[in-house]
Design a protein around this motif. Structure first.
Motif, short mmCIF file in Angstrom:
data_model
loop_
_atom_site.label_atom_id
_atom_site.label_comp_id
_atom_site.label_asym_id
_atom_site.label_seq_id
_atom_site.Cartn_x
_atom_site.Cartn_y
_atom_site.Cartn_z
N CYS A 299 0.81 -1.22 0.00
CA CYS A 299 0.00 0.00 0.00
C CYS A 299 0.84 1.27 0.00
O CYS A 299 0.30 2.37 -0.06
CB CYS A 299 -0.93 0.01 1.22
N GLY A 300 2.16 1.13 0.12
CA GLY A 300 3.01 2.32 0.18
C GLY A 300 3.05 2.98 1.53
O GLY A 300 3.29 4.18 1.65
N TRP A 359 -10.12 1.72 2.85
CA TRP A 359 -9.55 1.08 1.67
C TRP A 359 -9.94 1.77 0.37
O TRP A 359 -9.21 1.71 -0.63
CB TRP A 359 -9.93 -0.40 1.66
N GLU A 360 -11.07 2.43 0.32
CA GLU A 360 -11.44 3.19 -0.87
C GLU A 360 -10.46 4.34 -1.10
O GLU A 360 -10.05 4.63 -2.22
CB GLU A 360 -12.86 3.73 -0.73
N GLN A 361 -10.08 4.98 -0.01
CA GLN A 361 -9.12 6.08 -0.12
C GLN A 361 -7.75 5.55 -0.54
O GLN A 361 -7.05 6.20 -1.33
CB GLN A 361 -9.02 6.80 1.23
N GLU A 362 -7.36 4.38 -0.03
CA GLU A 362 -6.08 3.79 -0.42
C GLU A 362 -6.06 3.43 -1.90
O GLU A 362 -5.04 3.56 -2.57
CB GLU A 362 -5.80 2.54 0.43
N LYS A 365 -5.32 6.53 -3.84
CA LYS A 365 -3.90 6.88 -3.74
C LYS A 365 -3.06 6.01 -4.69
O LYS A 365 -2.11 6.50 -5.31
CB LYS A 365 -3.41 6.68 -2.30
N ALA A 366 -3.43 4.73 -4.79
CA ALA A 366 -2.69 3.83 -5.67
C ALA A 366 -2.83 4.27 -7.12
O ALA A 366 -1.86 4.27 -7.90
CB ALA A 366 -3.20 2.40 -5.51
N ILE A 367 -4.03 4.67 -7.52
CA ILE A 367 -4.26 5.15 -8.89
C ILE A 367 -3.41 6.40 -9.17
O ILE A 367 -2.77 6.52 -10.22
CB ILE A 367 -5.76 5.45 -9.11
#
Length: 383
Positions: A299-300, A359-362, A365-367
Motif C-alpha cells: 500500500c506504500g 480502503w477506498e481512499q487507499e 492513492k494507488a491510482i
C-alpha cells in the motif's frame, strides 16, 4: 545457513567470526538493499494492477541503478569490518576473523542488489516458480561450492564467504536469463532504456522509507548477535545466537537440523536446544507480522511502518533485551525474549492500522501513484 553449517565444523572462533561478519553485513548492507528494493512491492505491484506492464521493467532498471550506486560505500564499510567491531567493544580475535570474512564477501553485495530487483520484478507478476527453481539450483550448487572451498581448498571460513559471493551471482544470472528469454516477461521487460533515469528521485523518496522500515526490524535481530559478543564467554554466546537467527530464517525447511549439524561443540548444541522453545514462539509471532508488513509495503505505507518498527524494536524490544540479558542475567535467551516483546507490539500495531484503514481512499492513492509515474516517461518520450 549452509555456509554457517560448514564453518561450524571448523573451530568455535571461526564460527564466531563468520557469525559476527554476517550480522554486520546484514546490518550495513543486505537489510538496507532489501529495504530499498522493497519499494518495488509498491511501484511494480500497483503498475501491474493498473495493466501498465511496460512500467515494471522501467521500475526494475531504476532500482538496479540506485541499488548498485548504494553498494559502493557499503563495500568500503565491509572492507573495514574488523576495526569497526573492535571500536564498538567486540572481542579482538572475533573482530579479526570477522574482518577477513567480510572482505571476502564484498562481491556478494552487488549480486544481492541485482537479485532483490529481479525478485521484486517477478514476484509482483506472480511469477514464483522460476524463482523457486533458480534458488533450488543455486542451493544445491552452494553445498558443493562450500564443501570445495571450505574443506578442500584450504581457505577455511574464508571459503564460505567466497562461496556466498559465487552463489549470489549464480542466482541473479539465472533470473536475469529467465527475464530476458522467457515469453512470460515479454510485456514487462522490453530491454534497457534511458527512461529509467528520468524519475530516480521519486524512486528514492519511496526507497528510503522502505529501507528504514525493513532495516529497523532486521537490525534489531542482528543486534542480538552483536550484543551477545559483549556477554561473558562471547564465542559461545555469539555462536548460539547466530545459530538461533539462522534457524528462524530457515524454519519452514529444516528447523530441527541446526542444533546437531552446525557445531561440534557439545556446549553449543545443548545451549541451542534450550533456545528452541523460545525460537518457536518468536517464529509464530513473526509469521503474523510478516503478512501485515507485506500489506503495508504493498500500500506504500513504508513511512508508517518505519515508525511502527522504531517503536516496537527500539523503544520496547532492544531495551527489554538488554534488561533481561545484562541486568537479570538471562544471557542469550534474554536477548531473544526482547525480540518477542517487539514482535508482539509490532503485530498488534499493524493489526490496528489495517483494521482502521479506509480502503477506498487507499485505492485512489494507488491510482494517483501509478499515473504520476507514467507522466514523466510519456513526456520524455514525446520530447
Amino acid at each position: 545457513m549452509i555456509s554457517v553449517m560448514f564453518v561450524g565444523h571448523l573451530r568455535e572462533l571461526a564460527l564466531s567470526g563468520a557469525s559476527m561478519a554476517t550480522s554486520l553485513a546484514s546490518v550495513t548492507g543486505f537489510s538496507l538493499l532489501k529495504g530499498m528494493g522493497s519499494a518495488l512491492d509498491t511501484l511494480c505491484g500497483q503498475s501491474y494492477g493498473a495493466k501498465q506492464y511496460h512500467m515494471l521493467g522501467i521500475h526494475m532498471q531504476r532500482a538496479m541503478f540506485v541499488l548498485l550506486l548504494a553498494c559502493i560505500p557499503l563495500a568500503f564499510i565491509w572492507a573495514n569490518t574488523g576495526p569497526i567491531l573492535m571500536a564498538v567493544g567486540q572481542d579482538p580475535d572475533i573482530s579479526a576473523e570477522a574482518g577477513v570474512y567480510a572482505r571476502f564477501m564484498i562481491p556478494s553485495i552487488f549480486a544481492y542488489a541485482l537479485l532483490q530487483c529481479h525478485v521484486g520484478f517477478l514476484q509482483t507478476q506472480n511469477i514464483v516458480f522460476p524463482m523457486m527453481l533458480t534458488s533450488g539450483i543455486t542451493t544445491l550448487l552452494h553445498i558443493l561450492i562450500c564443501w570445495i572451498l571450505v574443506f578442500k581448498s584450504g581457505l577455511g571460513n574464508r571459503g564460505a564467504a567466497v562461496a556466498n559471493s559465487i552463489s549470489y551471482w549464480i542466482n541473479v544470472l539465472l533470473l536475469a536469463l529467465y527475464v530476458k528469454f522467457s515469453p512470460t516477461c515479454t510485456k514487462t521487460w522490453t530491454g534497457f532504456s534511458k527512461e529509467a533515469l528520468h524519475d530516480v528521485l521519486n524512486f528514492i523518496r519511496l526507497a528510503i522509507p522502505s529501507a528504514v522500515m525493513v532495516c529497523l526490524e532486521m537490525w534489531s535481530f542482528e543486534m542480538m548477535v552483536l550484543l551477545s559478543g559483549l556477554l561473558p564467554n562471547p564465542k559461545l554466546e555469539t555462536s548460539v545466537l547466530s545459530i538461533s537467527l539462522n534457524t528462524t530464517a530457515v524454519v519452514w525447511m529444516i528447523p530441527f537440523g541446526l542444533s546437531s549439524t552446525v557445531s561440534n561443540e557439545e556446549e553449543v548444541v545443548n545451549y541451542v536446544a534450550m533456545m528452541m522453545p523460545v525460537l518457536a514462539l518468536s517464529i509464530f509471532l513473526d509469521g503474523i507480522q510478516c503478512v501485515l508488513s507485506g500489506t503495508a509495503r504493498g500500500c506504500g505505507w513504508q513511512t508508517i511502518g518505519a515508525f511502527v518498527n522504531l517503536g516496537a524494536y527500539y523503544l520496547v524490544g532492544i531495551p527489554s533485551a538488554i534488561l533481561l540479558a545484562f541486568v537479570f542475567h538471562f544471557g542469550g535467551r534474554g536477548l531473544w525474549w526482547g525480540i518477542i516483546c517487539a514482535l508482539i507490539v509490532q503485530g498488534l500495531s499493524f493489526i490496528i492500522i489495517t483494521l482502521r484503514t479506509n480502503w477506498e481512499q487507499e485505492a485512489k492513492k494507488a491510482i494517483d501513484r501509478v499515473y504520476s509515474s507514467i507522466i514523466p516517461v510519456v513526456t520524455a518520450s514525446l520530447s
